[in-house]
Design an enzyme around this catalytic site. Structure first.
Site, PDB file in Angstrom:
ATOM      1  N   HIS A   1      39.774  37.577  48.461  1.00 24.69           N
ATOM      2  CA  HIS A   1      40.596  37.239  47.295  1.00 24.69           C
ATOM      3  C   HIS A   1      40.787  35.744  47.093  1.00 24.69           C
ATOM      4  O   HIS A   1      41.563  35.348  46.226  1.00 24.69           O
ATOM      5  CB  HIS A   1      41.989  37.880  47.436  1.00 24.69           C
ATOM      6  CG  HIS A   1      42.003  39.347  47.215  1.00 24.69           C
ATOM      7  ND1 HIS A   1      42.096  39.926  45.962  1.00 24.69           N
ATOM      8  CD2 HIS A   1      41.935  40.381  48.089  1.00 24.69           C
ATOM      9  CE1 HIS A   1      42.092  41.236  46.079  1.00 24.69           C
ATOM     10  NE2 HIS A   1      41.992  41.547  47.363  1.00 24.69           N
TER      11      HIS A   1
ATOM     12  N   LYS B   1      53.280  33.789  36.954  1.00 18.97           N
ATOM     13  CA  LYS B   1      52.416  33.906  38.127  1.00 18.97           C
ATOM     14  C   LYS B   1      53.051  33.107  39.264  1.00 18.97           C
ATOM     15  O   LYS B   1      53.978  32.326  39.041  1.00 18.97           O
ATOM     16  CB  LYS B   1      50.996  33.420  37.849  1.00 18.97           C
ATOM     17  CG  LYS B   1      50.934  32.032  37.231  1.00 18.97           C
ATOM     18  CD  LYS B   1      49.501  31.655  36.861  1.00 18.97           C
ATOM     19  CE  LYS B   1      49.019  32.367  35.614  1.00 18.97           C
ATOM     20  NZ  LYS B   1      47.978  33.341  35.869  1.00 18.97           N
ATOM     21  N   ARG B   2      52.556  33.299  40.470  1.00 20.40           N
ATOM     22  CA  ARG B   2      53.061  32.560  41.612  1.00 20.40           C
ATOM     23  C   ARG B   2      52.944  31.058  41.358  1.00 20.40           C
ATOM     24  O   ARG B   2      51.953  30.588  40.804  1.00 20.40           O
ATOM     25  CB  ARG B   2      52.264  32.969  42.855  1.00 20.40           C
ATOM     26  CG  ARG B   2      52.700  32.378  44.158  1.00 20.40           C
ATOM     27  CD  ARG B   2      52.054  33.162  45.310  1.00 20.40           C
ATOM     28  NE  ARG B   2      50.641  33.394  45.085  1.00 20.40           N
ATOM     29  CZ  ARG B   2      49.671  32.565  45.474  1.00 20.40           C
ATOM     30  NH1 ARG B   2      49.983  31.449  46.109  1.00 20.40           N
ATOM     31  NH2 ARG B   2      48.409  32.853  45.259  1.00 20.40           N
TER      32      ARG B   2
ATOM     33  N   LYS C   1      47.219  26.758  40.112  1.00 17.27           N
ATOM     34  CA  LYS C   1      47.454  27.550  38.897  1.00 17.27           C
ATOM     35  C   LYS C   1      47.912  26.670  37.730  1.00 17.27           C
ATOM     36  O   LYS C   1      47.897  27.088  36.594  1.00 17.27           O
ATOM     37  CB  LYS C   1      48.467  28.657  39.175  1.00 17.27           C
ATOM     38  CG  LYS C   1      47.943  29.713  40.154  1.00 17.27           C
ATOM     39  CD  LYS C   1      48.974  30.791  40.446  1.00 17.27           C
ATOM     40  CE  LYS C   1      48.476  31.788  41.492  1.00 17.27           C
ATOM     41  NZ  LYS C   1      47.416  32.676  40.991  1.00 17.27           N
TER      42      LYS C   1
ATOM     43  N   THR D   1      44.974  39.237  37.537  1.00 15.92           N
ATOM     44  CA  THR D   1      45.173  40.503  36.821  1.00 15.92           C
ATOM     45  C   THR D   1      46.217  40.332  35.725  1.00 15.92           C
ATOM     46  O   THR D   1      46.267  41.123  34.797  1.00 15.92           O
ATOM     47  CB  THR D   1      45.618  41.623  37.787  1.00 15.92           C
ATOM     48  OG1 THR D   1      46.756  41.199  38.529  1.00 15.92           O
ATOM     49  CG2 THR D   1      44.490  42.003  38.734  1.00 15.92           C
TER      50      THR D   1
ATOM     51  N   LYS E   1      46.544  42.133  31.956  1.00 18.43           N
ATOM     52  CA  LYS E   1      47.745  42.806  31.449  1.00 18.43           C
ATOM     53  C   LYS E   1      48.181  42.212  30.117  1.00 18.43           C
ATOM     54  O   LYS E   1      48.525  42.941  29.176  1.00 18.43           O
ATOM     55  CB  LYS E   1      48.868  42.704  32.474  1.00 18.43           C
ATOM     56  CG  LYS E   1      48.607  43.455  33.762  1.00 18.43           C
ATOM     57  CD  LYS E   1      49.509  42.999  34.894  1.00 18.43           C
ATOM     58  CE  LYS E   1      49.028  43.565  36.227  1.00 18.43           C
ATOM     59  NZ  LYS E   1      49.650  42.936  37.381  1.00 18.43           N
TER      60      LYS E   1
END
Length: 816
Positions: free
Chosen positions: A363, A554-555, A560, A662, A666
């Protein structure tokens, strides 16, 4: 004579009403006259659970009767979300339960709100695991999840004066009506001790692990219903129990703390999700946790296998073990230990069985996220496993040496033991070498695995690494979370899409239907109104539901690039202030996500978001056209509120750093348009949806690699862009932190002096230009809605049902 199966519980409204009142009295122990809505929630949970049990028992028995091959999904995280609504929907009982509840005079939505979400994960890893076990049940595959029953989640996130504050996430405080404790399913897990070598009667060398300490692993089972209710699989979670409750000697002396010390230390193993690894004790606890759940799971898997089989050569024909990331990688060494030491298989047979049984899902491409453990931890806690890993490594490197003699650097790179500095075991290498299949979770991620972190392994065993693009379950993430849109879709094309998501393609022609576009837009407005109410109730911030809801959930992590989002917000703020009479598309920027407690930079960026929000939201020149909202404690339940209301989905990680994502799936499935980089599954979403229906920008993964190789002059890039320079000057000089002007200097320094590793300054111009395109399209509501419909219509590939079917056919060798 076979024992009878339980009778099916009745599914009609009258029977459900009777069941609710019976459980309120006999299970909850409350008189209806004095019952609270929480009591009625428990009654509903127990009543629904009754209707799960018969299908659950029938499913398990059919697996034994048919001697099926079973899939065991080992994951440190399972973010399953609330069970009540999801189970009702999967059993086809949602409407009946709502009618029964409301006929008793109780608000159904209030009852649902009492369910505490299981704190069994932190991010995408756990959400993916939850989707996959849902899809296994929906497809009728014999899939079992194994994990840890954490008493406390990672933490509950609060925001105080803009800072993240962590408190224990005690999700089990009021019990869990969805689990079944199994005191009869309990296994010893050993640590420490030493290894004794001896010759048996035939002169063969054997090893025995002796003088170890024990902790017990007790099982808790959670039913996992598939859609339609025909198959109900099992999620088995392990809780640590002490072998001794307390030391009577110390107790009698009045030393009560010492009397239960062993018990407390043993049971700490399942106390908290991801203990901080910033200390030696934290590292050791996490190491113990990983082996604890792997060891217990393998004992359970083998016990089930041996009920009907005695020959371990048959194990790969009846068992598939999938390791979700490197956390369960110890399964390779543990299965070898069981076969070698407990059942006296020779090395070659044991290794063949192990490799054929195990599969590994990677991952991450980030080197710091690929787990390694110091050799001294193995020496102290798992000495026999260290011996086995050394033997695996020696035999593997011999094979590599025979293929490429003299390539010492290659041997160093491929070794399971990192010899640089403190010697460490590379868990990803153990998982790769010990599995018959290794997979990435998006096409670009898999290609990068083959060309970067596992390039040597791909050259050694071509074809071993494959792609299984992630997916999400449409049951939770559309049918349940977005009932207005789900109802509209079903009305237009029927309900086949719930299990065959590709049928959404039938919506594509309706993008040209003006009436359908208006009904689609109304569903989005309904969801935005619900989200706006939640934001105002929880945070006291009123937001304009006609504004563009710009979502990034998100985290919190530098790769990110929540910081890039902030840079755009400040740029937008400056433009409005510089020309306050000019038209500006109203925006509500919604951010959510947790920062790891020890991650200084992520927590500082989170503080910056809140400080920028404080200025922007209270500036009379900007507050009507720009709002910034940070939603604390982002989890599955919060996601189910935010995602259906989003107009824009921010997926802006540096290309080549996000394995898949993901959340991007969504949000697109719920009708949000994506602004994103050429990273992770964004690339495949683009292939399906069409680049004209997304907002992609920035460097590609290949360009990022080239920039990193050649070097990047971030200071020059910033100096050449006056808007970016102004934004960073404001952040660094205290514009948003007048009480502490240098508070955000580390953020600015990371971009100017620290080399800007994640290349925000490189992508900033393209990002800002792309945001301008977003504004231009949003003004044309009809054109925006048309593209949103096409996003929904073309998301069929990204069902976890498709993902699981590919795993089943190509890795696990099981079929639905």
């Amino acid at each position: 004579m076979d024992s009878p199966l339980p009778a099916e519980a009745a599914f009609d409204v009258a029977a459900i009403k009777q069941s609710l009142t019976d459980h309120l009295l006999y299970s909850v122990g409350k008189d209806p006259l004095f019952a609270t809505s929480r009591d009625w929630y428990l009654a509903a949970a127990f009543s629904l659970r009754d209707r799960l049990i018969s299908a659950w028992v029938r499913t398990m028995r059919s697996y034994y009767d048919n001697d099926v091959k079973r899939v065991y999904y080992l994951s440190m995280e399972f973010l399953v979300g609330r069970a009540l609504t999801n189970s009702m929907i999967n059993l086809g009982l949602y409407d009946a339960f709502r009618e029964a509840t409301e006929s008793l005079g109780y608000d159904f939505d209030e009852l649902q709100s009492w369910e505490v979400e299981p704190a069994l994960g932190n991010g995408g890893l756990g959400r993916l695991a939850a989707c996959l076990i849902d899809s296994m049940a929906t497809l009728g595959l014999p899939g079992f999840g194994y994990g840890i029953r954490y008493e406390f989640g990672m933490f509950t996130q609060h925001v105080e004066r803009g800072w993240q504050v962590e408190s224990p996430e005690n999700w089990l405080r009021y019990g869990n009506p969805w689990e079944f404790q199994r005191p009869g399913v309990i296994y010893p897990v050993r640590f420490g001790g030493r290894v004794v070598r001896y010759r048996d009667g035939e002169g063969r060398w054997n090893s025995q692990w002796v003088d170890s300490e024990e902790v017990m692993a007790m099982a808790y089972d959670v039913p996992v219903p598939g859609f339609g209710g025909k198959t109900v699989n099992n999620l088995r979670l392990w809780a640590a129990k002490s072998t001794r409750e307390f030391n009577l000697k110390y107790f009698n002396q009045g030393n009560y703390i010492e009397s239960v010390r062993d018990k407390n230390e043993s049971e700490n193993l399942s106390k908290v999700l991801y203990p901080s690894d910033s200390t030696a004790r934290g590292k050791e606890l996490r190491f113990r946790q990983e082996y604890f759940f792997v060891c217990a799971s393998l004992q359970d898997i083998i016990a089930r296998f041996r009920k009907t089989h005695s020959n371990f050569d048959l194990l790969p024909d009846h068992v598939a073990i999938q390791m979700n990331d490197t956390h369960p990688a110890m399964a390779v060494a543990e299965l070898m230990r069981v076969l070698l030491d407990d059942h006296h298989y020779d090395w070659e047979r044991a290794w063949t069985i192990t490799v054929k049984t195990c599969g590994y899902t990677n991952h991450t491409l980030l080197p710091e996220a690929l787990e390694t453990w110091p050799v001294d931890l193995f020496e102290r806690l798992l000495p026999r496993h260290l011996d086995i890993i050394y033997e695996i490594n020696q035999r593997f490197l011999n094979d590599v040496r025979h293929r490429w003699p003299g390539e010492m650097d290659l041997l160093r790179r491929m070794s399971l033991v990192d010899e640089d500095g403190t010697r460490r075991i590379r868990m990803a290498h153990l998982a790769v070498v010990g599995s018959h299949s290794v997979n990435g979770v998006a096409e670009i991620h898999t290609d990068l695995m083959k060309s970067t972190i596992f390039a040597d392994f791909d050259r050694f065993q071509p074809g071993k690494i494959s792609c299984k693009t992630n997916g999400i379950t449409p049951r939770r993430w559309l049918l349940s979370a977005n009932r207005p849109l789900a109802a509209l879709i079903t009305e237009e094309i029927g309900d086949g899409w719930v299990t065959r998501l590709e049928e959404l393609q039938a919506l594509a022609p309706l993008a040209e239907d003006a009436e359908f576009r208006e009904r689609f837009a109304q569903a989005k407005r309904t969801n935005k109104q619900r989200l706006a109410q939640v934001i105002e109730q929880r945070l006291g911030v009123p937001v304009d539901t006609d504004s563009l809801f710009d979502v990034m959930v998100k985290r919190m992590h530098e790769y990110k690039r929540q910081l890039l989002n902030v840079l755009h917000v400040v740029t937008r703020y400056n433009r409005i202030r510089a020309n306050p009479t000019a038209f500006a598309v109203p925006r509500t920027v919604i951010v959510g996500g947790k920062a790891a407690p020890g991650y200084f930079m992520a927590k500082l960026i989170l503080k910056l978001i809140n400080d920028v929000a404080d200025v922007v939201n209270n500036d009379p020149l900007t507050s009507s056209r720009l709002k910034v909202v940070f939603v604390p404690n982002y989890n599955v339940s919060t996601a189910e509120l935010i995602i259906p209301g989003a107009n824009l989905s921010q997926q802006i990680s540096t290309a080549g750093t996000e394995a898949s994502g993901t959340g991007n799936m969504k949000l697109a499935l719920n009708g949000a348009l994506t602004i994103g980089t050429w990273d992770g599954a964004n690339v495949e979403i683009c292939e399906e949806v069409g680049e004209e229906n997304m907002f992609l920008f920035g460097l590609t993964a290949q360009e990022v690699a080239r920039v990193h190789r050649d070097g990047w002059d971030s200071a020059a890039a910033i100096a050449a862009n006056p808007e970016l320079a102004q934004v960073l000057d404001m952040i660094g000089s205290g514009y948003f932190s007048p009480d502490q002007p240098d508070r955000f200097r580390p953020i600015v320094d990371s971009l100017t002096l620290g080399g800007d590793h994640y290349l925000l300054s490189a992508d900033y111009p393209a990002y800002i230009a792309t945001q301008e395109r977003v504004d231009q399209l949003y003004v044309d509501a009809d054109a925006w809605t048309r593209k949103a419909i096409l996003n929904v219509a073309r998301m069929g590939k990204f069902s976890s049902d498709r993902t699981v079917a590919e795993y089943g056919e190509e890795i696990w060798n099981v079929g639905s």
